[in-house]
Design a protein around this motif. Structure first.
Motif, PDB file in Angstrom:
ATOM      1  N   GLU A  65       0.822  -1.213   0.000  1.00 30.82           N
ATOM      2  CA  GLU A  65       0.000   0.000   0.000  1.00 30.82           C
ATOM      3  C   GLU A  65       0.856   1.263   0.000  1.00 30.82           C
ATOM      4  OE1 GLU A  65      -2.596  -0.383   3.373  1.00 30.82           O
ATOM      5  OE2 GLU A  65      -3.774  -1.981   2.435  1.00 30.82           O
ATOM      6  N   GLN A  66       2.070   1.172   0.561  1.00 32.35           N
ATOM      7  CA  GLN A  66       2.964   2.322   0.654  1.00 32.35           C
ATOM      8  C   GLN A  66       3.990   2.353  -0.476  1.00 32.35           C
ATOM      9  OE1 GLN A  66       4.719   2.465   4.628  1.00 32.35           O
ATOM     10  NE2 GLN A  66       2.781   1.814   5.524  1.00 32.35           N
ATOM     11  N   GLY A  67       3.905   1.402  -1.403  1.00 31.62           N
ATOM     12  CA  GLY A  67       4.867   1.343  -2.499  1.00 31.62           C
ATOM     13  C   GLY A  67       6.244   0.884  -2.047  1.00 31.62           C
ATOM     14  N   LYS A  68       6.285   0.047  -1.007  1.00 28.02           N
ATOM     15  CA  LYS A  68       7.540  -0.457  -0.444  1.00 28.02           C
ATOM     16  C   LYS A  68       7.541  -1.971  -0.500  1.00 28.02           C
ATOM     17  CE  LYS A  68       7.638   3.500   2.666  1.00 28.02           C
ATOM     18  NZ  LYS A  68       7.640   3.945   4.067  1.00 28.02           N
ATOM     19  N   THR A  69       8.631  -2.578  -0.039  1.00 29.98           N
ATOM     20  CA  THR A  69       8.725  -4.036  -0.024  1.00 29.98           C
ATOM     21  C   THR A  69       9.169  -4.541   1.336  1.00 29.98           C
ATOM     22  OG1 THR A  69      11.016  -3.973  -0.811  1.00 29.98           O
ATOM     23  CG2 THR A  69       9.283  -4.196  -2.487  1.00 29.98           C
ATOM     24  N   VAL A  70       8.815  -5.802   1.604  1.00 33.42           N
ATOM     25  CA  VAL A  70       9.305  -6.543   2.761  1.00 33.42           C
ATOM     26  C   VAL A  70       9.990  -7.781   2.199  1.00 33.42           C
ATOM     27  CG1 VAL A  70       8.705  -7.824   4.845  1.00 33.42           C
ATOM     28  CG2 VAL A  70       7.470  -5.716   4.280  1.00 33.42           C
ATOM     29  N   VAL A  71      11.280  -7.916   2.493  1.00 32.66           N
ATOM     30  CA  VAL A  71      12.067  -9.026   1.978  1.00 32.66           C
ATOM     31  C   VAL A  71      12.597  -9.834   3.156  1.00 32.66           C
ATOM     32  CG1 VAL A  71      14.111  -9.653   0.635  1.00 32.66           C
ATOM     33  CG2 VAL A  71      12.741  -7.669  -0.039  1.00 32.66           C
ATOM     34  N   ILE A  72      12.412 -11.153   3.099  1.00 37.31           N
ATOM     35  CA  ILE A  72      13.016 -12.025   4.115  1.00 37.31           C
ATOM     36  C   ILE A  72      14.392 -12.398   3.594  1.00 37.31           C
ATOM     37  CG2 ILE A  72      12.884 -14.220   5.331  1.00 37.31           C
ATOM     38  CD1 ILE A  72       9.840 -13.987   5.220  1.00 37.31           C
ATOM     39  N   ARG A  73      15.432 -11.865   4.239  1.00 39.04           N
ATOM     40  CA  ARG A  73      16.818 -12.106   3.822  1.00 39.04           C
ATOM     41  C   ARG A  73      17.349 -13.436   4.332  1.00 39.04           C
ATOM     42  NH1 ARG A  73      17.639  -9.115  -0.499  1.00 39.04           N
ATOM     43  NH2 ARG A  73      17.075  -6.967  -0.126  1.00 39.04           N
ATOM     44  N   SER A  74      16.916 -13.833   5.540  1.00 37.65           N
ATOM     45  CA  SER A  74      17.292 -15.140   6.086  1.00 37.65           C
ATOM     46  C   SER A  74      16.181 -15.598   7.004  1.00 37.65           C
ATOM     47  CB  SER A  74      18.634 -15.081   6.818  1.00 37.65           C
ATOM     48  OG  SER A  74      18.523 -14.280   7.978  1.00 37.65           O
ATOM     49  N   SER A  75      16.040 -16.921   7.107  1.00 33.13           N
ATOM     50  CA  SER A  75      14.989 -17.461   7.956  1.00 33.13           C
ATOM     51  C   SER A  75      15.403 -18.805   8.524  1.00 33.13           C
ATOM     52  CB  SER A  75      13.681 -17.583   7.183  1.00 33.13           C
ATOM     53  OG  SER A  75      13.833 -18.431   6.078  1.00 33.13           O
ATOM     54  N   ARG A 103       9.486 -23.680   6.722  1.00 37.11           N
ATOM     55  CA  ARG A 103       8.443 -24.722   6.636  1.00 37.11           C
ATOM     56  C   ARG A 103       7.052 -24.105   6.593  1.00 37.11           C
ATOM     57  NH1 ARG A 103       6.964 -29.765   6.524  1.00 37.11           N
ATOM     58  NH2 ARG A 103       5.506 -30.677   8.006  1.00 37.11           N
ATOM     59  N   LEU A 104       6.774 -23.146   7.478  1.00 31.85           N
ATOM     60  CA  LEU A 104       5.458 -22.515   7.499  1.00 31.85           C
ATOM     61  C   LEU A 104       5.180 -21.780   6.186  1.00 31.85           C
ATOM     62  CD1 LEU A 104       2.861 -21.860   9.064  1.00 31.85           C
ATOM     63  CD2 LEU A 104       4.004 -19.793   9.861  1.00 31.85           C
ATOM     64  N   LEU A 105       6.171 -21.049   5.687  1.00 34.15           N
ATOM     65  CA  LEU A 105       5.986 -20.325   4.434  1.00 34.15           C
ATOM     66  C   LEU A 105       5.755 -21.275   3.264  1.00 34.15           C
ATOM     67  CD1 LEU A 105       8.657 -17.495   4.807  1.00 34.15           C
ATOM     68  CD2 LEU A 105       6.182 -17.300   5.111  1.00 34.15           C
ATOM     69  N   GLN A 106       6.474 -22.410   3.258  1.00 33.12           N
ATOM     70  CA  GLN A 106       6.293 -23.396   2.185  1.00 33.12           C
ATOM     71  C   GLN A 106       4.930 -24.069   2.275  1.00 33.12           C
ATOM     72  OE1 GLN A 106       9.734 -25.895   2.697  1.00 33.12           O
ATOM     73  NE2 GLN A 106      11.083 -24.465   1.629  1.00 33.12           N
ATOM     74  N   LEU A 107       4.517 -24.470   3.493  1.00 34.32           N
ATOM     75  CA  LEU A 107       3.236 -25.158   3.666  1.00 34.32           C
ATOM     76  C   LEU A 107       2.051 -24.275   3.276  1.00 34.32           C
ATOM     77  CD1 LEU A 107       3.797 -27.063   7.030  1.00 34.32           C
ATOM     78  CD2 LEU A 107       3.527 -28.063   4.750  1.00 34.32           C
ATOM     79  N   THR A 108       2.191 -22.971   3.487  1.00 35.10           N
ATOM     80  CA  THR A 108       1.084 -22.062   3.208  1.00 35.10           C
ATOM     81  C   THR A 108       1.170 -21.435   1.816  1.00 35.10           C
ATOM     82  OG1 THR A 108       2.269 -20.210   4.235  1.00 35.10           O
ATOM     83  CG2 THR A 108       0.775 -21.494   5.645  1.00 35.10           C
ATOM     84  N   GLY A 109       2.254 -21.701   1.108  1.00 38.02           N
ATOM     85  CA  GLY A 109       2.420 -21.122  -0.216  1.00 38.02           C
ATOM     86  C   GLY A 109       2.829 -19.652  -0.192  1.00 38.02           C
ATOM     87  N   ALA A 110       3.251 -19.178   0.967  1.00 41.69           N
ATOM     88  CA  ALA A 110       3.635 -17.760   1.102  1.00 41.69           C
ATOM     89  C   ALA A 110       5.126 -17.535   0.887  1.00 41.69           C
ATOM     90  CB  ALA A 110       3.227 -17.248   2.480  1.00 41.69           C
ATOM     91  N   ASP A 111       5.870 -18.588   0.558  1.00 44.06           N
ATOM     92  CA  ASP A 111       7.325 -18.480   0.450  1.00 44.06           C
ATOM     93  C   ASP A 111       7.785 -17.542  -0.660  1.00 44.06           C
ATOM     94  OD1 ASP A 111       6.213 -20.492  -1.119  1.00 44.06           O
ATOM     95  OD2 ASP A 111       8.005 -21.722  -1.112  1.00 44.06           O
TER      96      ASP A 111
END
Length: 126
Positions: free
Chosen positions: A98-108, A114-122
């Motif tokens: 909404e603000q024209g910005k990004t959120v990047v996961i650099r390391s996890s 696992r949660l991101l993969q199971l939910t398709g949010a990866d």
């Protein structure tokens, strides 16, 4: 049940934020925030669950609002994440878009992966 521990953000770049109940040992979620150019790096440690969701999520949204381009997340030290933690991450991403910005996961951590993969949010945080 003990009250949740919480350290509010203060100062430039919003230093550590923590939340979590003390029962059964510390279930603490902390965020170390550092400005890096036009982006902000946020290193989260501990557990991202219902007890941390509102507080950490609100502070991450405030940090996002104060950033020029967005947030780079380091979730490598997150040892537990549930659907509340996922909702906080997805809400942060929505705010960024909404603000024209990004959120990047650099390391996890493996639990976050696992949660991101199971939910398709990866693929949403590249």
């Amino acid at each position: 049940m003990p009250e949740d521990a919480y350290r509010a953000p203060a100062g430039e770049g919003r230093p550590a934020v923590s939340a979590g109940p003390a029962a059964g040992g510390p279930r603490l979620a902390t965020a170390d925030v550092r400005a890096e150019g036009e982006r902000v790096r946020v290193a989260v440690t501990g557990e991202l669950d219902l007890s941390a969701d509102g507080r950490i999520g609100d502070d991450l949204c405030a940090t996002l609002r104060d950033s020029a381009q967005g947030i780079d997340l380091d979730l490598g030290a997150v040892r537990f994440v549930d659907c509340s933690g996922l909702n906080a991450l997805l809400g942060l991403r929505r705010q960024a878009l909404e603000q024209g910005k990004t959120v990047v996961i650099r390391s996890s951590s493996p639990v976050v992966d696992r949660l991101l993969q199971l939910t398709g949010a990866d693929g949403l945080f590249d």
